[in-house]
Enzyme design. Structure first.
Site, PDB file in Angstrom:
ATOM      1  N   LYS A 104       9.771  46.786  27.058  1.00  0.00           N
ATOM      2  CA  LYS A 104       8.523  46.155  27.483  1.00  0.00           C
ATOM      3  C   LYS A 104       8.282  44.935  26.623  1.00  0.00           C
ATOM      4  CE  LYS A 104       4.809  46.034  29.980  1.00  0.00           C
ATOM      5  NZ  LYS A 104       5.093  44.586  30.155  1.00  0.00           N
ATOM      6  N   GLN A 125       8.422  43.209  18.935  1.00  0.00           N
ATOM      7  CA  GLN A 125       7.852  43.988  20.029  1.00  0.00           C
ATOM      8  C   GLN A 125       8.108  45.490  19.864  1.00  0.00           C
ATOM      9  OE1 GLN A 125       6.489  41.702  22.454  1.00  0.00           O
ATOM     10  NE2 GLN A 125       5.273  43.435  23.143  1.00  0.00           N
ATOM     11  N   LYS A 128       5.269  46.638  17.536  1.00  0.00           N
ATOM     12  CA  LYS A 128       3.977  46.422  18.192  1.00  0.00           C
ATOM     13  C   LYS A 128       3.741  47.466  19.281  1.00  0.00           C
ATOM     14  CE  LYS A 128       3.253  42.211  19.496  1.00  0.00           C
ATOM     15  NZ  LYS A 128       3.244  40.965  20.289  1.00  0.00           N
ATOM     16  N   LYS A 140      12.143  41.415  25.185  1.00  0.00           N
ATOM     17  CA  LYS A 140      11.546  40.087  25.324  1.00  0.00           C
ATOM     18  C   LYS A 140      12.506  39.222  26.120  1.00  0.00           C
ATOM     19  CE  LYS A 140       7.704  37.998  24.030  1.00  0.00           C
ATOM     20  NZ  LYS A 140       6.366  38.603  24.077  1.00  0.00           N
ATOM     21  N   ASP A 180       4.014  35.445  28.878  1.00  0.00           N
ATOM     22  CA  ASP A 180       3.921  34.981  27.494  1.00  0.00           C
ATOM     23  C   ASP A 180       3.610  33.494  27.606  1.00  0.00           C
ATOM     24  OD1 ASP A 180       5.386  33.991  24.728  1.00  0.00           O
ATOM     25  OD2 ASP A 180       4.659  36.043  24.542  1.00  0.00           O
TER      26      ASP A 180
END
Length: 460
Positions: A104, A125, A128, A140, A180
């Site tokens: 994700k 990520q 996070k 990503k 993004d």
């Protein structure tokens, strides 16, 4: 017989040596990728206390396994511009870690995009996403395509070409991209349409950040900006303070910045400055958010247009100089490494009380050290800007259940998730002897969940 202190020191030395050895391998294998090196070093250094206390992570060589992406995809994106000329860009998707859920992470369309930036973003990520408490792994992607100055038709053709290749590698249970920098509602719409065209059916859960009319979630647009402010609110609350009456600087003027401004103003702050890549505006009476939304969300123009509506405000060329303005709270929401050592010293000298990172890795390692050394409340990106991906996971849940929650329901869930991220980061920092250091706390809290899952899955 060695003393307890001597044993602890030996464990710390062993952990530090292990971290250094793995980091040297990272630099050797990924030469010239400075952003990726920076992200890895920040995380690795933070993990020494947990590695020293629990040697299983060293025995299982977790860091070397964690830092190597499960899959890196790079591909050609040919498209035709409005003049009929064939253009070629490079697309990326890094599927970094799926230990706790499907990959994700967002897609970034910007000329600066390269392997280093995508890998640093994907690595961040992992932690996070783990911090959100949602079952999502780290990934990503993006392309070195610049949407600025392009027509809607050019952007549509590019997105369709990009998705034609990316569609081979994503689905709702494997990899779920989102937006993004440079990828907003318009781009997500074109990407989703092409995926649907290729795959058939109605796979709503394959992308998040979708429009409300075709599977999107209320409060997703606001989530990253709101989440950053909610996190800083918790930091301030722990010190008996709040946003009320504070002077705030928020860099950027995109999605994250706009909704950080909105929430900070709701909580009683005066936001006096925001920026774009050309320069910044300063309005001592407080930024007029409706004007910024008109310029950026509707007209898609430069922030300097603000003076057309408010000639009494100031516009300054050079976005980095925004940190010269004295403030109580700074929310860097633009891009990586926008606050360097010099800017950090200026902020401290001007009395900044709290920093909340709304962008990905907006502070250099040197800047972070300055904030921590001077007692500034510091909310690192992987904790403070996790609100966007948290609500993306909530969007995935709504898609799976084929229902929609109200704005208030999603916002309440977001607020609680940000509180939990703060609490878990504080608790981890205290547990491992780094009380008050949320960089260490958030990294350890995010790492432990992923590392334990990796060990449970075996050597894969």
């Amino acid at each position: 017989m060695p003393t307890v202190q001597e044993i602890q020191k030996e464990h710390l030395n062993n952990a530090a040596q292990y971290v250094n050895d793995v980091f040297e391998k990272v630099k050797l294998r990924n030469q010239g990728e400075s952003e990726f090196h920076q992200a890895v070093k920040e995380v690795f250094d933070s993990l020494i206390p947990i590695l020293a206390q629990d040697p299983k992570y060293i025995q299982q060589n977790i860091l070397e396994r964690l830092v190597e992406p499960e899959r890196v995809i790079s591909f050609r994106v040919p498209w035709v511009d409005d003049k009929g000329i064939v253009q070629v860009n490079r697309g990326f998707r890094v599927q970094y870690n799926s230990a706790i859920g499907p990959y994700k992470g967002g897609l970034r369309f910007h000329p600066s995009v390269n392997a280093s930036i995508i890998k640093f973003l994907g690595f961040e990520q992992i932690f996070k996403n783990s911090l959100t408490g949602q079952p999502i792994g780290g990934g990503k992607g993006g392309a070195d395509f610049d949407p600025k100055g392009k027509s809607d038709q050019e952007i549509m053709r590019f997105c369709q070409s990009f998705m034609t290749e990316l569609a081979k590698y994503i689905d709702p249970d494997t990899d779920v991209p989102a937006g993004d920098i440079g990828v907003g509602a318009r781009e997500i719409g074109y990407l989703f349409g092409q995926y649907k065209r290729i795959r058939g059916g109605y796979p709503a859960g394959v992308l998040t950040g979708k429009g409300l009319g075709y599977g999107g979630s209320l409060a997703r647009t606001e989530a990253t900006g709101y989440g950053t402010v909610y996190f800083v609110q918790e930091m301030l609350k722990d010190k008996g303070d709040s946003f009320e009456g504070k002077k705030v600087i928020i860099s950027g003027s995109g999605n994250v910045s706009i909704y950080a401004i909105e929430k900070a103003q709701e909580l009683g702050a005066t936001v006096v400055a925001c920026s774009d890549s050309n320069g910044y505006i300063y309005d001592e009476r407080g930024i007029n958010l409706a004007t910024v939304k008109q310029i950026k969300e509707i007209d898609r123009k430069r922030i300097s247009e603000y003076l057309t509506y408010h000639p009494e405000a100031e516009y300054h060329e050079g976005c980095s100089n925004i940190w010269l303005i004295p403030c109580d709270i700074a929310l860097p929401c633009a891009t990586q490494n926008e606050i360097d050592e010099t800017s950090a010293k200026l902020l401290v000298a001007n009395g900044v009380k709290a920093i909340g990172e709304g962008a990905n890795m907006p502070s250099t390692l040197e800047a972070m050290d300055i904030f921590l050394a001077n007692g500034v409340l510091f909310g690192p990106a992987k904790a403070a800007n996790a609100g966007g991906v948290a609500v993306s996971a909530l969007e995935m849940s709504q898609n799976s259940m084929r229902l929609s929650w109200t704005f208030e329901e999603v916002d309440a869930k977001l607020h609680e998730i940000m509180k939990n991220i703060y609490r878990s980061s504080v608790a981890a920092a205290e547990q491992y002897g780094k009380s008050g250091n949320l960089v260490v706390g958030s990294n350890i809290a995010g790492f432990k969940k992923v590392a334990d899952a990796m060990i449970a899955h075996g050597v894969i």
